[in-house]
Design an enzyme around this catalytic site. Structure first.
Site: not given
Length: 771
Positions: A415, A418, A481
């Protein structure tokens, strides 16, 4: 980034220099350099006190031309740089011809005008693709004196631009401003987790801008007939990528930047997670797994999200002892059920983690310019960032993952990656502006290498959120998401189709949406979409995603589509193999398969799953499917309904059906096992032949789980006769003539009736069917 004020003027404070007058051309082996003054030179004195721009042309691979523009060449080069391939055997042909220099590599040619003002055209097979001229390429400075290099390539009438990573904005990028800059922005804005400075044109070429830092694209926006792209600095490098088809362009692009690895067959099954902020322990996990088993829903992978670790300690790579006192035993018990195990990780080390002190002392964490460890409180309190430019830090990070693999973990959800700061210093001196996007490449590469080293080739896979160019080598990626709405379901698909046209072969998404909890209607529609995707995962934020929490029909829908996908694995897996060899996505925008049909050029609410299956998810509470069918007689795989294509179709669907259409002249391999995705695909496989036209051929290949071709079957129809040949048929197989209830005769097989059509069991490899 816009430098102009409308079409005629330059923005206030901006200075600009264009290549205008070609003054010299030099050839060195297979490389070409073109030197252009930024004004017309009429006398010797005009060569003084002026700017010269250099364009260099080279050939890294067949049908790929590299262009590098430079103003001042003495600028210190600081990495990182994208890893690109080069074939040293490629030799370009360079010729001078009537005021032009022709630079040809394979079927791709750069044509540079050397008299009468600078111009550059790119042609493939003699047909012009795009080009640039005076006021296209340019060296600029903004009002603060910051230098930039820009290129503007022609955008033809009716030409459509795709790709640029996983973008949730409109599928066709014309009219958009796109900044290549990774952000954790969800799926509902112009921000993107996976930014790739590559675009694919409906005119049959691709452009890769070879800069890991921010690249700003103006796609028919600053100038509506141009695709502009700019980077800060004294130079700009891009590749023009040709090919006979759009598929060939993607093949060539991924040959340049890396082919996707082949994920293991088990990864294509159903994944279930704990969800994110939910409470769970081993008993909770077992209740989910037993609930699926009691309801006869095949389950193949179980994922533990963040809170498998103790709060405030992500990542310490240790199971929370309060929730999981016996992790080794728990994993062993889960694997005894036939499950694969995935656990969540990220590249951040919270201050409370015992690893923070060690990482800080040993220099394994990214630092501020003053030498302090860079920290903030977003996500995890006091977290630091692993410095993957430090080889010792990489080994340290990998060692903790290796321990988990030894414990029984099969893969990792990588995950984040970024939100990478730019006011920092890296161990190897990398430019932090370039590292912002590139960081995810190093992060996912390190994790993928652990799995490949420990488990073997074709057994490694990730579930990754962030990426940039080259990241396709480390599949699988998921869409981030999204929300539990039909709008978000549609934007999610747009992102996946854009990513597929950016060189990524495999993609997934959170079935029923990550944020909030979907109503049963959306859950069931998203289940059908999710199981007809490359990879299929039930995941959410604050609530569990087991189907019985929605309604009992959700249980039936999930069971049906999970079983359908497992049965389709002999057909689907060869497209996974093709993705690893050619860089083609398993989930394909319609334009990739039907570029000649202009109606497909804008379609973003349907897709092809491989070459032969059309999937049109339903995005409304009415159960109304509204989709386009290309020419030919297509058959719904679920209902058997035949649809004459070349038109739009509207139809109603319950939750147990959807538009899942088989292309005419197709052989679809359906396996004997609908309970798991990893089995012997060639053993007792049934090939379903659909709408074979006179003079047409249908072909299918069935692969083993290591990617080897095991069975190749061809069917050719001439009039009322169908000839079927099989290569490599060492195991029993069957053939069903879909929609054909009787035949006149057959040689080489025995026949039987079935609800779907005549079923033939070959005696040997070849058979002749008389209709």
């Amino acid at each position: 980034m816009k430098f102009t004020d409308g079409y005629w003027q330059i923005r206030e404070g901006v200075t600009i220099s264009y290549p205008i007058d070609v003054r010299d051309v030099q050839v060195s082996g297979s490389d070409l350099s073109v030197y252009s003054a930024c004004k017309f030179v009429e006398k010797k004195g005009d060569t003084l006190n002026g700017t010269m721009l250099t364009a260099e042309f080279s050939s890294p691979l067949k049908d790929v031309i590299r262009v590098r523009w430079t103003h001042h060449a003495g600028t210190r080069k600081v990495g990182p740089e994208f890893e690109t391939a080069r074939d040293a055997s490629i030799q370009a042909e360079i010729a001078h011809n009537d005021g032009h220099v022709l630079y040809q590599n394979g079927s791709l040619t750069a044509k540079i005008r050397t008299k009468g003002g600078f111009a550059l055209d790119f042609l493939y097979g003699g047909k012009r693709l795009t080009g640039t001229a005076i006021k296209g390429a340019a060296y600029l400075k903004d009002e603060k004196g910051q230098p930039y290099f820009r290129e503007m390539l022609d955008l033809g009438v009716g030409e459509q631009i795709y790709g640029l990573g996983e973008r949730f904005t409109p599928f066709v990028k014309n009219g958009q401003v796109v900044d290549i800059w990774n952000e954790d922005g969800g799926t509902s804005s112009e921000q993107a987790y996976k930014n790739v400075p590559f675009y694919l044109s409906s005119a049959g070429y691709g452009v890769f801008v070879n800069h890991p830092e921010r690249v700003s694209f103006e796609v028919g926006s600053e100038v509506v007939s141009k695709v502009g792209f700019s980077v800060p600095g004294e130079s700009l490098e891009y590749f023009i990528i040709g090919g006979d088809t759009l598929k060939d362009v993607l093949d060539n692009y991924t040959a340049l930047t890396g082919k996707p690895a082949l994920p293991p067959a088990w990864s294509f099954g159903l994944w279930l997670t704990t969800s994110f902020t939910t409470d769970y322990d081993e008993a909770t996990v077992n209740s989910f797994i037993e609930g699926m088993a009691e309801r006869n829903i095949p389950l193949h992978v179980f994922h533990f999200d963040c809170f498998w670790m103790k709060e405030y300690q992500w990542c310490d790579f240790e199971w929370d002892p309060d929730m999981f006192p016996d992790p080794e035993g728990m994993l062993r018990r889960l694997k005894d059920r036939g499950l694969k195990i995935c656990v969540w990780i990220n590249s951040y080390i919270a201050q409370k983690s015992p690893l923070f002190k060690e990482g800080a002392e040993k220099g394994y964490l990214v630092k501020k310019p003053n030498g302090d460890v860079w920290q903030w409180d977003k996500w995890q309190a006091g977290m630091g960032l692993v410095d993957f430019t430090n080889p010792d830090a990489v080994r340290w990070y990998k060692s903790h993952l290796e321990r988990l693999v030894d414990m029984g973990v099969d893969c990792f959800k990588t995950d984040f990656g970024e939100r990478i700061p730019t006011d920092v210093v890296y161990y190897d001196g990398s430019d932090p502006q370039k590292m912002h996007n590139y960081y995810t490449f190093l992060y996912n590469k390190a994790v993928f290498e652990v799995l490949e080293d420990k488990l073997g080739k074709n057994e490694a896979m990730l579930f990754a959120r962030s990426a940039t160019a080259g990241g396709q080598q480390f599949p699988v990626h998921w869409g981030g998401d999204c929300s539990a709405t039909y709008d978000s379901m549609a934007e999610t698909l747009r992102g996946g189709l854009s990513l597929g046209l950016s060189g990524f072969g495999f993609w997934s998404h959170d079935i029923s949406g990550f944020e909030a909890t979907a109503p049963p209607d959306i859950y069931k529609r998203w289940v059908a979409f999710g199981l007809m995707s490359s990879h299929s995962r039930l995941h959410g934020n604050e609530s569990y995603r087991v189907p019985w929490l929605f309604d009992e029909e959700s249980v039936d829908v999930l069971r049906y589509f999970t079983e359908l996908k497992s049965a389709l694995m002999p057909h689907l897996f060869p497209y996974a193999v093709e993705a690893s060899k050619r860089g083609l996505p398993m989930m394909r925008a319609m334009v990739l398969e039907f570029p000649e049909d202009r109606t497909t050029h804008h379609l973003d609410r349907q897709y092809m799953l491989g070459e032969q299956l059309l999937v049109a998810p339903i995005f409304n509470t009415e159960g109304l499917a509204d989709y386009y069918v290309p020419a030919g007689r297509w058959t719904n795989l679920i209902t058997g309904k035949v649809i004459e294509g070349g038109r739009w179709v509207q139809e109603q669907h319950g939750y147990m059906t959807m538009p899942l259409l088989v292309r005419p002249n197709s052989l679809i391999a359906i396996g004997k096992d609908n309970q798991r995705p990893d089995y012997d695909f060639a053993d007792d496989v049934t090939l379903h032949l659909f709408e074979l036209e006179d003079g047409a051929e249908a072909k299918t290949v069935v692969c083993a789980m290591d990617g080897r071709e095991e069975l190749t079957v061809r069917a050719v129809r001439t009039g009322s006769t169908i000839e079927v040949t099989a290569e490599g048929a060492s195991k029993p197989w069957h053939l069903v003539l879909r929609g054909i209830s009787s035949i006149t005769s057959v040689e080489g097989a025995t026949q039987a009736d079935s609800a779907e059509g005549v079923k033939l069991t070959p005696n040997a490899g070849n058979l002749t069917i008389q209709l």
